[in-house]
Design a protein around this motif. Structure first.
Motif, short mmCIF file in Angstrom:
data_model
loop_
_atom_site.label_atom_id
_atom_site.label_comp_id
_atom_site.label_asym_id
_atom_site.label_seq_id
_atom_site.Cartn_x
_atom_site.Cartn_y
_atom_site.Cartn_z
N LYS A 154 -11.47 6.51 -27.81
CA LYS A 154 -11.12 7.96 -26.77
C LYS A 154 -9.78 7.66 -26.18
O LYS A 154 -10.83 7.43 -24.96
N THR A 155 -9.30 8.87 -26.12
CA THR A 155 -8.44 9.62 -24.41
C THR A 155 -9.82 10.45 -24.13
O THR A 155 -10.77 10.57 -23.40
N ALA A 156 -9.04 10.26 -22.61
CA ALA A 156 -9.55 11.00 -21.27
C ALA A 156 -10.37 12.39 -21.74
O ALA A 156 -11.28 12.83 -21.22
N ARG A 157 -9.65 12.68 -22.06
CA ARG A 157 -9.43 14.46 -22.55
C ARG A 157 -10.92 14.30 -23.72
O ARG A 157 -11.55 15.55 -23.43
N GLU A 158 -10.54 13.53 -24.74
CA GLU A 158 -11.43 13.56 -25.40
C GLU A 158 -12.62 13.43 -24.99
O GLU A 158 -13.87 13.81 -25.38
N LYS A 159 -12.57 12.09 -24.17
CA LYS A 159 -13.75 11.69 -23.78
C LYS A 159 -14.61 12.77 -23.19
O LYS A 159 -15.94 13.31 -23.40
N ILE A 160 -13.98 13.71 -22.33
CA ILE A 160 -14.49 14.70 -21.70
C ILE A 160 -15.53 16.12 -22.68
O ILE A 160 -16.76 15.86 -22.75
N LEU A 189 -24.88 16.32 -13.85
CA LEU A 189 -24.11 15.47 -13.68
C LEU A 189 -22.84 16.07 -12.71
O LEU A 189 -22.21 16.78 -12.83
N THR A 190 -22.76 14.83 -11.47
CA THR A 190 -21.67 15.21 -10.68
C THR A 190 -20.54 14.36 -11.30
O THR A 190 -21.00 13.59 -12.37
N ARG A 191 -19.28 14.28 -11.13
CA ARG A 191 -18.33 13.99 -11.68
C ARG A 191 -17.92 12.53 -11.51
O ARG A 191 -17.72 11.20 -12.73
N GLU A 192 -18.54 11.94 -10.47
CA GLU A 192 -18.78 10.34 -10.14
C GLU A 192 -19.74 9.57 -11.43
O GLU A 192 -19.35 8.67 -11.83
N ALA A 193 -20.40 10.74 -11.81
CA ALA A 193 -21.85 9.98 -12.84
C ALA A 193 -20.67 10.37 -14.20
O ALA A 193 -21.58 9.40 -14.87
N MET A 194 -19.95 11.51 -14.33
CA MET A 194 -19.70 11.58 -15.96
C MET A 194 -18.98 11.11 -15.88
O MET A 194 -17.85 9.75 -16.95
N ALA A 195 -17.66 9.86 -14.76
CA ALA A 195 -16.84 9.26 -15.14
C ALA A 195 -17.94 7.82 -15.24
O ALA A 195 -17.21 6.98 -15.91
N ASP A 196 -18.67 7.35 -14.45
CA ASP A 196 -19.20 5.82 -14.85
C ASP A 196 -19.75 6.57 -15.79
O ASP A 196 -20.22 5.44 -17.00
N GLY A 199 -17.17 5.75 -18.65
CA GLY A 199 -15.29 4.68 -18.94
C GLY A 199 -14.38 4.93 -18.21
O GLY A 199 -13.28 4.76 -18.27
N LEU A 200 -14.19 6.01 -16.75
CA LEU A 200 -13.10 6.77 -16.80
C LEU A 200 -13.07 6.92 -14.75
O LEU A 200 -14.53 6.01 -13.95
N THR A 201 -12.68 7.27 -14.13
CA THR A 201 -12.34 7.19 -12.46
C THR A 201 -12.75 8.98 -12.44
O THR A 201 -12.65 9.61 -13.33
N LEU A 202 -13.55 8.43 -11.95
CA LEU A 202 -13.95 10.16 -11.61
C LEU A 202 -12.85 11.38 -11.15
O LEU A 202 -12.31 12.87 -11.15
N GLU A 203 -11.15 11.12 -10.41
CA GLU A 203 -10.16 11.62 -10.55
C GLU A 203 -9.39 11.78 -12.16
O GLU A 203 -9.20 13.10 -11.86
N THR A 204 -10.06 10.94 -12.15
CA THR A 204 -9.73 11.63 -14.22
C THR A 204 -10.44 12.74 -14.60
O THR A 204 -9.81 13.49 -14.93
N VAL A 205 -11.57 12.74 -14.36
CA VAL A 205 -12.26 13.45 -14.99
C VAL A 205 -12.39 14.91 -14.93
O VAL A 205 -11.75 15.67 -15.21
N SER A 206 -11.23 15.20 -13.47
CA SER A 206 -11.55 16.36 -11.89
C SER A 206 -10.54 16.84 -12.95
O SER A 206 -10.09 17.91 -13.02
N ARG A 207 -8.93 15.61 -13.37
CA ARG A 207 -8.10 16.35 -13.63
C ARG A 207 -8.20 16.82 -15.46
O ARG A 207 -7.51 18.10 -16.02
N GLN A 208 -8.24 16.31 -16.16
CA GLN A 208 -9.24 16.61 -17.12
C GLN A 208 -10.02 18.56 -17.84
O GLN A 208 -9.42 18.67 -18.53
N VAL A 209 -10.90 17.81 -16.14
CA VAL A 209 -11.81 19.05 -16.58
C VAL A 209 -10.71 19.85 -15.99
O VAL A 209 -10.69 21.83 -17.48
N SER A 210 -10.18 20.14 -15.09
CA SER A 210 -9.09 21.20 -14.60
C SER A 210 -8.11 21.47 -15.74
O SER A 210 -7.34 22.61 -16.42
N ALA A 211 -7.70 20.42 -16.85
CA ALA A 211 -6.79 20.86 -17.55
C ALA A 211 -7.66 21.72 -19.02
O ALA A 211 -6.90 22.24 -20.08
N LEU A 212 -8.42 21.70 -19.31
CA LEU A 212 -9.27 21.87 -20.68
C LEU A 212 -9.51 22.63 -19.66
O LEU A 212 -9.88 24.33 -20.95
N LYS A 213 -9.84 23.21 -18.28
CA LYS A 213 -9.76 24.88 -18.18
C LYS A 213 -8.72 25.46 -17.96
O LYS A 213 -8.28 26.71 -18.73
#
Lengths: 248, 248
Positions: A154-160, A189-196, A199-213
Motif C-alpha cells: 500500500k501507498t502511504a495514503r492508503e496505509k493511513i 496513538l502518537t504520529r510516531e506510533a502510527m509511523a511505527d 512502516g513509515l516515518t512520522l513526517e510522512t504520516v503527518s503529511r498524509q493526515v494533513s492531505a486527507l484533511k
DNA sequence: CGGGGGGTTGATCTCCTTCAATCAACGTGG
DNA sequence: CCACGTTGATTGAAGGAGATCAACCCCCCG
C-alpha cells in the motif's frame, strides 16, 4: 475512564469487562472459579516495558484495559510494530519461556495474569481455554497477514486510511454507536506510533493526515480528535477490495 | 523427486513422510486409524488454483509434497504473498466456511485432505489434533510477524538476503547437510514470486540478486542454483540482530 | 524458425525518507 | 508571571531507493 486504581484488585470473573471476549470466554462458571484462584492483576504505567525480547517471561495475561504494543527491532535500531494489544487480547505463548517481542504500555494497562506453568496445566485440563486460544490465535494470524499486504503493497495514503478505518471500526464497536452519522473518535496513538505501525516515518504520516484533511476525507479536532464525515469515502482510500470481503 | 503419481494414493499414515510434523503429529496409533478412514488425497498441477478468496472451502488439508502460496490482492491488482505452504503445513481454518486467501500451487502439490465438518468434530474429540494445530498456528503467527518487520523496515538488499537465509536454512534442514562447507540449493521461486513475497518488483529483485553476486555474497549456477560460500556473511546482510535470538 | 516464459539491464521518474526549521501546548522553576 | 525546556506535530527542501517503462538476452519447446 481514568481512575482505575480504585476499582483495581478485587474483580470477580463474572463481573469482568472482558469476560466474553478473552481467553476465558468459553469457560463454565465452575471453571472460572478455578481461574479466579490463580489469577492476579498487574498495572503498568504509560510507557512502561511489560516484556523484552529474549528475556524470561513467567506469566501469560489478558489485557483488561489500556493499550500495549508488540515491537520488533533490527540491529541498527529500526523498529516495526507487529501487533497491538487491546482489551481482551492475550499476551504470551504457552510452552515458551522467553518473550518473542518487546511489549510496552502505550496507555496505562491493567492485565489479568497467570503464572505460566499453572496456566499450561489448565490448558490441558480445560479444553475450553485451548479452544478459545486457538480461535484468537487464528484471528491474529489473519490480522497479521492483512497487515503484510498493507506493509508490502500500500501507498502511504492508503496505509493511513486503512489504519483510520480500523481504529474507527473498533471505536464504533466499543461505543456501540452503530448508527450512521459522522463517526468521531480519539486517536490512541502518537504520529510516531502510527509511523511505527505503518512502516513509515512520522513526517510522512503527518503529511498524509494533513492531505486527507485537505481533501475533506477526515476532519481534525485538536491534534488527536478525528471525525469521519463519510466512512465509505474513507474506505475508498484504503485500496482494499470493496465488493468482496466484508470481514465478519 | 517428480514421479509422485506412482506412489500417490495408498499411503498409510504410519508411512507418511510428514507424519511427525503435520497436524496429526501428536496422534496415537488408534487415532491415526480414525484419520485414515476419512482422509483422501488430491493432487494439484503446477500453477493450479487450490482456493479462491471468498469462495466456499469444504475441506482442510496438510501439504504432503510440493509448494503452495497464499496471496492477497488489492482492488487494482497489486498482490502480496502472505504465506508459503510447505510439506507438513496446514491449509484451511476450522470453523470457517470460506477461504480467506488465494491459494495456488507453485509446484505440483499433493495434499492430504479432510472434509471440514468431520474434521471439526475430530478436533473436539481428539485434543491431540487441536493442541498440535494451536502450536502450528502460533509458529505461523511468529513467522508472519517476522515478515512484517521485513516488509515494513528492511531495504531491498536486506529483504533478498533474508529470504535466501530462510530458504538455505530450510534446505539444509531437509537435506540434513548440517556440516559446514558452502551451502548450495535450488531456488524454488521465480523472480516474480520472490518479488511478490518481499513486497518488491521483479526488476528490483533481479538487480539485488546480481548485486549480491557481484559482491561475492552468493554465487549463481544457472538461473536457479544458489551457492553460499559464507553463511555468516549473508546473515550480516539481513540487518537482523545477530547476537540475540538464534531461533530454536 | 518463431514464440513465449523467465531473466537481466538501462533510463527515467516519483514517492517517501532525511535533515531541518518552526510551532503550539504544557509544565517547571526562578 | 514569564523564560525555558520538552514533547508532539507540521511543513519545507533536497536526495535517494525503488518503481516504472522499455529493450534485450537466453533457452526451451512446439
Amino acid at each position: 475512564m481514568s481512575m482505575q486504581e480504585s476499582e483495581l484488585l478485587p474483580i470477580r470473573c463474572s463481573d469482568c469487562p472482558i469476560r466474553h471476549r478473552a481467553v476465558c470466554a468459553r469457560c463454565e462458571p465452575h471453571e472460572l472459579r478455578l481461574l479466579e484462584e490463580i489469577k492476579y492483576y498487574r498495572t503498568f504505567e504509560v510507557g512502561q516495558a511489560i516484556a523484552w525480547t529474549g528475556d524470561r517471561l513467567d506469566f501469560v495475561a489478558s489485557v483488561v484495559s489500556g493499550i500495549a504494543t508488540l515491537r520488533q527491532t533490527l540491529e541498527d535500531g529500526r523498529t516495526q510494530m507487529v501487533g497491538l494489544l487491546l482489551p481482551s487480547d492475550f499476551m504470551g505463548r504457552p510452552g515458551r519461556e522467553v518473550a518473542s517481542y518487546d511489549v510496552s504500555a502505550t496507555t496505562e494497562v491493567v492485565m489479568c495474569c497467570f503464572r505460566r506453568r499453572p496456566f499450561e496445566e489448565l490448558m490441558t485440563s480445560m479444553p475450553s481455554i485451548a479452544q478459545r486460544l486457538l480461535e484468537m490465535t487464528l484471528d491474529e494470524l489473519d490480522a497479521a497477514r492483512e497487515w503484510m499486504l498493507l506493509l508490502g503493497r500500500k501507498t502511504a495514503r492508503e496505509k493511513i486510511a486503512s489504519l483510520l478505518t480500523i481504529l474507527a471500526r473498533r471505536d464504533a464497536a466499543l461505543t456501540l454507536s452503530r448508527g450512521a452519522g459522522p463517526l468521531e473518535f480519539t486517536l490512541p496513538l502518537t504520529r510516531e506510533a502510527m509511523a511505527d505501525y505503518l512502516g513509515l516515518t512520522l513526517e510522512t504520516v503527518s503529511r498524509q493526515v494533513s492531505a486527507l484533511k485537505r481533501d475533506g476525507v477526515i476532519k481534525l479536532t485538536g491534534k488527536r480528535g478525528i471525525a469521519i464525515p463519510d466512512f465509505g469515502r474513507l474506505m475508498l482510500e484504503t485500496g482494499d477490495d470493496t465488493d468482496g470481503g466484508m470481514p465478519d
